[in-house]
Design a protein around this motif. Structure first.
Motif, PDB file in Angstrom:
ATOM      1  N   UNK A 164       4.686  22.316 -30.286  1.00 42.75           N
ATOM      2  CA  UNK A 164       4.739  21.746 -31.633  1.00 42.75           C
ATOM      3  C   UNK A 164       5.589  22.613 -32.554  1.00 42.75           C
ATOM      4  N   UNK A 165       5.473  23.932 -32.419  1.00 37.84           N
ATOM      5  CA  UNK A 165       6.268  24.835 -33.255  1.00 37.84           C
ATOM      6  C   UNK A 165       7.752  24.716 -32.929  1.00 37.84           C
ATOM      7  N   UNK A 166       8.084  24.534 -31.671  1.00 38.67           N
ATOM      8  CA  UNK A 166       9.491  24.350 -31.291  1.00 38.67           C
ATOM      9  C   UNK A 166      10.045  23.057 -31.866  1.00 38.67           C
ATOM     10  N   UNK A 167       9.227  22.007 -31.860  1.00 40.18           N
ATOM     11  CA  UNK A 167       9.682  20.751 -32.469  1.00 40.18           C
ATOM     12  C   UNK A 167       9.829  20.917 -33.985  1.00 40.18           C
ATOM     13  N   UNK A 168       8.973  21.741 -34.581  1.00 38.43           N
ATOM     14  CA  UNK A 168       9.087  22.004 -36.016  1.00 38.43           C
ATOM     15  C   UNK A 168      10.384  22.744 -36.330  1.00 38.43           C
ATOM     16  N   UNK A 169      10.815  23.615 -35.419  1.00 37.12           N
ATOM     17  CA  UNK A 169      12.119  24.272 -35.596  1.00 37.12           C
ATOM     18  C   UNK A 169      13.226  23.231 -35.605  1.00 37.12           C
ATOM     19  N   UNK A 170      13.144  22.283 -34.677  1.00 34.14           N
ATOM     20  CA  UNK A 170      14.149  21.211 -34.638  1.00 34.14           C
ATOM     21  C   UNK A 170      14.162  20.432 -35.945  1.00 34.14           C
ATOM     22  N   UNK A 171      12.976  20.170 -36.486  1.00 34.13           N
ATOM     23  CA  UNK A 171      12.900  19.439 -37.754  1.00 34.13           C
ATOM     24  C   UNK A 171      13.582  20.234 -38.859  1.00 34.13           C
ATOM     25  N   UNK A 172      13.354  21.544 -38.911  1.00 33.98           N
ATOM     26  CA  UNK A 172      13.975  22.367 -39.956  1.00 33.98           C
ATOM     27  C   UNK A 172      15.491  22.423 -39.794  1.00 33.98           C
ATOM     28  N   UNK A 173      15.965  22.415 -38.549  1.00 30.59           N
ATOM     29  CA  UNK A 173      17.413  22.400 -38.318  1.00 30.59           C
ATOM     30  C   UNK A 173      18.017  21.086 -38.803  1.00 30.59           C
ATOM     31  N   UNK A 174      17.352  19.981 -38.492  1.00 32.74           N
ATOM     32  CA  UNK A 174      17.858  18.687 -38.955  1.00 32.74           C
ATOM     33  C   UNK A 174      17.760  18.582 -40.473  1.00 32.74           C
ATOM     34  N   UNK A 175      16.731  19.183 -41.058  1.00 31.32           N
ATOM     35  CA  UNK A 175      16.618  19.182 -42.521  1.00 31.32           C
ATOM     36  C   UNK A 175      17.761  19.964 -43.136  1.00 31.32           C
ATOM     37  N   UNK A 176      18.167  21.041 -42.484  1.00 35.58           N
ATOM     38  CA  UNK A 176      19.306  21.804 -42.989  1.00 35.58           C
ATOM     39  C   UNK A 176      20.591  20.979 -42.887  1.00 35.58           C
ATOM     40  N   UNK A 177      20.743  20.245 -41.798  1.00 34.56           N
ATOM     41  CA  UNK A 177      21.907  19.376 -41.666  1.00 34.56           C
ATOM     42  C   UNK A 177      21.897  18.276 -42.717  1.00 34.56           C
ATOM     43  N   UNK A 300      22.452   6.353 -35.046  1.00 36.65           N
ATOM     44  CA  UNK A 300      21.168   6.928 -34.640  1.00 36.65           C
ATOM     45  C   UNK A 300      21.348   8.340 -34.110  1.00 36.65           C
ATOM     46  N   UNK A 301      22.427   8.564 -33.390  1.00 36.46           N
ATOM     47  CA  UNK A 301      22.668   9.884 -32.805  1.00 36.46           C
ATOM     48  C   UNK A 301      23.108  10.907 -33.837  1.00 36.46           C
ATOM     49  N   UNK A 302      23.681  10.457 -34.966  1.00 38.78           N
ATOM     50  CA  UNK A 302      24.276  11.390 -35.915  1.00 38.78           C
ATOM     51  C   UNK A 302      23.463  11.611 -37.177  1.00 38.78           C
ATOM     52  N   UNK A 303      22.650  10.653 -37.579  1.00 37.04           N
ATOM     53  CA  UNK A 303      21.935  10.796 -38.848  1.00 37.04           C
ATOM     54  C   UNK A 303      20.869  11.887 -38.745  1.00 37.04           C
ATOM     55  N   UNK A 304      20.955  12.957 -39.550  1.00 41.77           N
ATOM     56  CA  UNK A 304      19.935  14.012 -39.490  1.00 41.77           C
ATOM     57  C   UNK A 304      18.533  13.527 -39.846  1.00 41.77           C
ATOM     58  N   UNK A 305      18.436  12.549 -40.760  1.00 43.09           N
ATOM     59  CA  UNK A 305      17.093  12.087 -41.111  1.00 43.09           C
ATOM     60  C   UNK A 305      16.436  11.350 -39.945  1.00 43.09           C
ATOM     61  N   UNK A 306      17.241  10.601 -39.164  1.00 45.58           N
ATOM     62  CA  UNK A 306      16.699   9.942 -37.972  1.00 45.58           C
ATOM     63  C   UNK A 306      16.325  10.985 -36.926  1.00 45.58           C
ATOM     64  N   UNK A 307      17.186  11.963 -36.726  1.00 43.30           N
ATOM     65  CA  UNK A 307      16.914  13.014 -35.754  1.00 43.30           C
ATOM     66  C   UNK A 307      15.673  13.816 -36.156  1.00 43.30           C
ATOM     67  N   UNK A 308      15.531  14.090 -37.461  1.00 42.92           N
ATOM     68  CA  UNK A 308      14.359  14.821 -37.930  1.00 42.92           C
ATOM     69  C   UNK A 308      13.086  13.998 -37.750  1.00 42.92           C
ATOM     70  N   UNK A 309      13.156  12.686 -38.009  1.00 43.67           N
ATOM     71  CA  UNK A 309      11.984  11.828 -37.827  1.00 43.67           C
ATOM     72  C   UNK A 309      11.569  11.773 -36.363  1.00 43.67           C
ATOM     73  N   UNK A 310      12.551  11.746 -35.458  1.00 41.01           N
ATOM     74  CA  UNK A 310      12.227  11.735 -34.021  1.00 41.01           C
ATOM     75  C   UNK A 310      11.585  13.052 -33.600  1.00 41.01           C
ATOM     76  N   UNK A 311      12.094  14.167 -34.121  1.00 41.80           N
ATOM     77  CA  UNK A 311      11.513  15.470 -33.802  1.00 41.80           C
ATOM     78  C   UNK A 311      10.119  15.631 -34.423  1.00 41.80           C
ATOM     79  N   UNK A 312       9.923  15.058 -35.598  1.00 38.09           N
ATOM     80  CA  UNK A 312       8.592  15.100 -36.219  1.00 38.09           C
ATOM     81  C   UNK A 312       7.581  14.313 -35.387  1.00 38.09           C
ATOM     82  N   UNK A 313       8.021  13.205 -34.790  1.00 37.89           N
ATOM     83  CA  UNK A 313       7.150  12.445 -33.901  1.00 37.89           C
ATOM     84  C   UNK A 313       6.802  13.274 -32.667  1.00 37.89           C
ATOM     85  N   UNK A 314       7.783  13.998 -32.125  1.00 35.42           N
ATOM     86  CA  UNK A 314       7.520  14.863 -30.976  1.00 35.42           C
ATOM     87  C   UNK A 314       6.536  15.981 -31.342  1.00 35.42           C
TER      88      UNK A 314
END
Length: 507
Positions: A164-177, A300-314
């Motif tokens: 879960x923490x690793x997925x949270x890192x992904x979310x923060x990276x997408x939030x930065x993007x 879908x592949x490029x939008x950071x908000x979509x990528x962050x939402x997918x990582x938040x689901x993970x």
């Protein structure tokens, strides 16, 4: 004497066999059925056009062919505070992951101390303390030792927490993007609005000059006996009206300049002189880029908000496993080593030794439904994250469709206004010539002049809006972060001021 260690060893080995078990659901991406293309696209994109757009998306602001804009973007990426804040949030998220992973390893603490203890002797039949036959009320004590514990991750609680923490890192990276994309969008929009305001200001200045020429002409015709004082008053009124339009535009230019400066990480007004002195000294808008080609799958592949939402689901899915693991036994190995003595030479003798080593198993029996409620909560949060992901995808597609619609319709709108502006300019020029020859009334001059002013101003506003539409489309496509590597940011901590232990254990 040999039975206990043998049983303990078997107990440890049996517990370690459970270490391969990880309870809770494994993450499976939620696949949405995507359309084959966008409805509002002007034509079906070819593979060549898509490849070209994918390359242009990395630095889409370069499509405006504006060197000053390129320099401002580069400066903003280095100095914008929102980006710097997002960098630190990534560092914090990575530290949380390391904190969660630390539970995999034995936890060890050491202690040492010494002093004097006084005991009560006012109790009948007080038992004699070992080593103190006189039953003295005071005793000197020296102690040292260590406490250790090790949790066996038998059912994957720690693994799910780390996941879960690793997925949270992904979310923060997408939030930065996403922050980077917002910065690029805000900066380019503000810059285009600034250039549009400067263009309108130059048009207003030209109209002020024309109005002044009309005043001079009206006075000349009056002196020649052809004109009258009414025409002079009308021309003077028009001059005052045109001059009054300059001040609101000056205020808008100054405010936009302040906004651009702050986006760069500078104080408001630092770029005022530079932005006012544009290349050539003439205000003009950047060129309009080519219409980009894209597909829903690319968005879908490029939008950071979509990528962050997918990582938040993970991340939410992993936290279900954390909650489920609370329902299973927890195995741990505590170790205590704590010798006590009254003299230094006794502290290391066998009789002073005190220690314990065992294997503990904790099984939740009755907690009023607390743990099962946590599982229900985790599953509900995961489902909410899945639905939020789907909503984010739909919102993204709507934004792309809206931006495409605005771009295409504004393109035609600008073309029509440009023709109207040219026709108005021709009519105003003919009216002035006829008035100078005494062949028409001055009212026709005023009417055609106002029509020209309105047409020029409307065209400038429409051209600015069309450029804003291009920014909206690039942003809705998720462009701008692909060519940007994450910065390696360090906390502003001076290692020389840390203690020796902080230096030894900091990474």
């Amino acid at each position: 004497m040999k039975t206990a260690p043998r049983n303990l060893t078997a107990f440890c080995l049996g517990s370690l066999l459970f270490a391969g078990c990880t309870v809770g659901p494994d993450y499976k991406p939620d696949h949405m059925k995507l359309p084959s293309g966008f409805v509002e696209s002007d034509h079906a994109a070819t593979p060549e056009e898509i490849a070209r757009t994918e390359e242009e998306m990395k630095e889409w602001w370069g499509q405006y062919n504006d060197p000053l804009l390129n320099r401002l973007v580069a400066q903003a990426i280095k100095g914008n505070y929102d980006l710097l804040i997002a960098d630190q949030r990534i560092i914090a998220a990575r530290a949380v992951r390391e904190e969660a992973a630390s539970a995999w390893y034995p936890q060890l603490d050491a202690n040492a101390g010494g002093g004097t203890n006084r005991y009560s002797i006012a109790v009948d039949n007080w038992p004699l303390r070992p080593g103190n036959p006189a039953n003295q009320p005071q005793a000197s004590v020296l102690t040292y030792g260590a406490q250790a514990s090790w949790e066996i991750d038998a059912f994957g609680r720690i693994r799910r927490e780390v996941e879960a923490s690793e997925r949270a890192i992904d979310v923060s990276i997408e939030a930065r993007r996403a922050t980077l994309m917002t910065l690029l969008s805000d900066l380019v929009r503000a810059y285009i609005a600034l250039r549009g305001a400067q263009l309108r200001f130059s048009i207003a200045q030209a109209n002020v000059k024309n109005a002044q020429d009309e005043v001079d002409l009206a006075k000349k015709l009056y002196l020649e006996g052809i004109g009258n004082t009414l025409q002079i008053a009308q021309a003077s009124s028009e001059l005052d009206s045109e001059t009054a339009t300059l001040e609101p535009l000056r205020a808008q230019i100054d405010q936009l300049t302040h906004g651009v400066s702050v986006l760069l990480g500078d104080m408001p007004g630092d770029l005022k002189q530079e932005l006012e002195a544009l290349p050539g000294g003439v205000a003009s808008l950047p060129v309009t880029p080519r219409f980009p080609a894209t597909l829903p799958s690319i968005v879908v592949a490029n939008r950071p908000d979509i990528r962050a939402a997918e990582r938040a689901y993970a991340e939410s899915t992993a936290r279900i496993g954390v909650a489920v693991a609370q329902l299973y036994p927890k195995f741990s190995i505590p170790l205590n080593f704590n010798p006590n003595a009254s003299a230094m030479y006794q502290a290391f003798q066998i009789n002073a030794m005190s220690w314990s080593f065992m294997m503990l198993a904790t099984l939740p029996v009755m907690h009023g439904g607390r743990f099962t409620s946590q599982v229900v909560e985790a599953r509900a949060r995961a489902e909410a994250s899945r639905l939020a992901y789907r909503k984010t995808v739909l919102t993204a597609f709507r934004e792309v469709e809206d931006a495409m619609t605005s771009w295409l319709h504004n393109d035609r709108y600008v073309a029509q206004l440009h023709r109207a502006s040219q026709d108005s300019g021709l009519a105003a020029d003919r009216a002035r010539r006829l008035y100078a020859a005494g062949l028409t009334d001055y009212l026709n001059v005023l009417t055609t002049q106002r029509t020209l002013l309105n047409a020029q101003d409307r065209e400038a506003v429409a051209r600015t809006a069309r450029l804003q539409d291009t920014v909206a489309l690039y942003t809705s496509m998720g462009a701008g972060w692909q060519g940007m590597a994450l910065r390696t940011t360090e906390l502003p901590i001076d290692a020389a001021k840390q203690s020796i232990l902080a230096k030894a254990f900091s990474r």
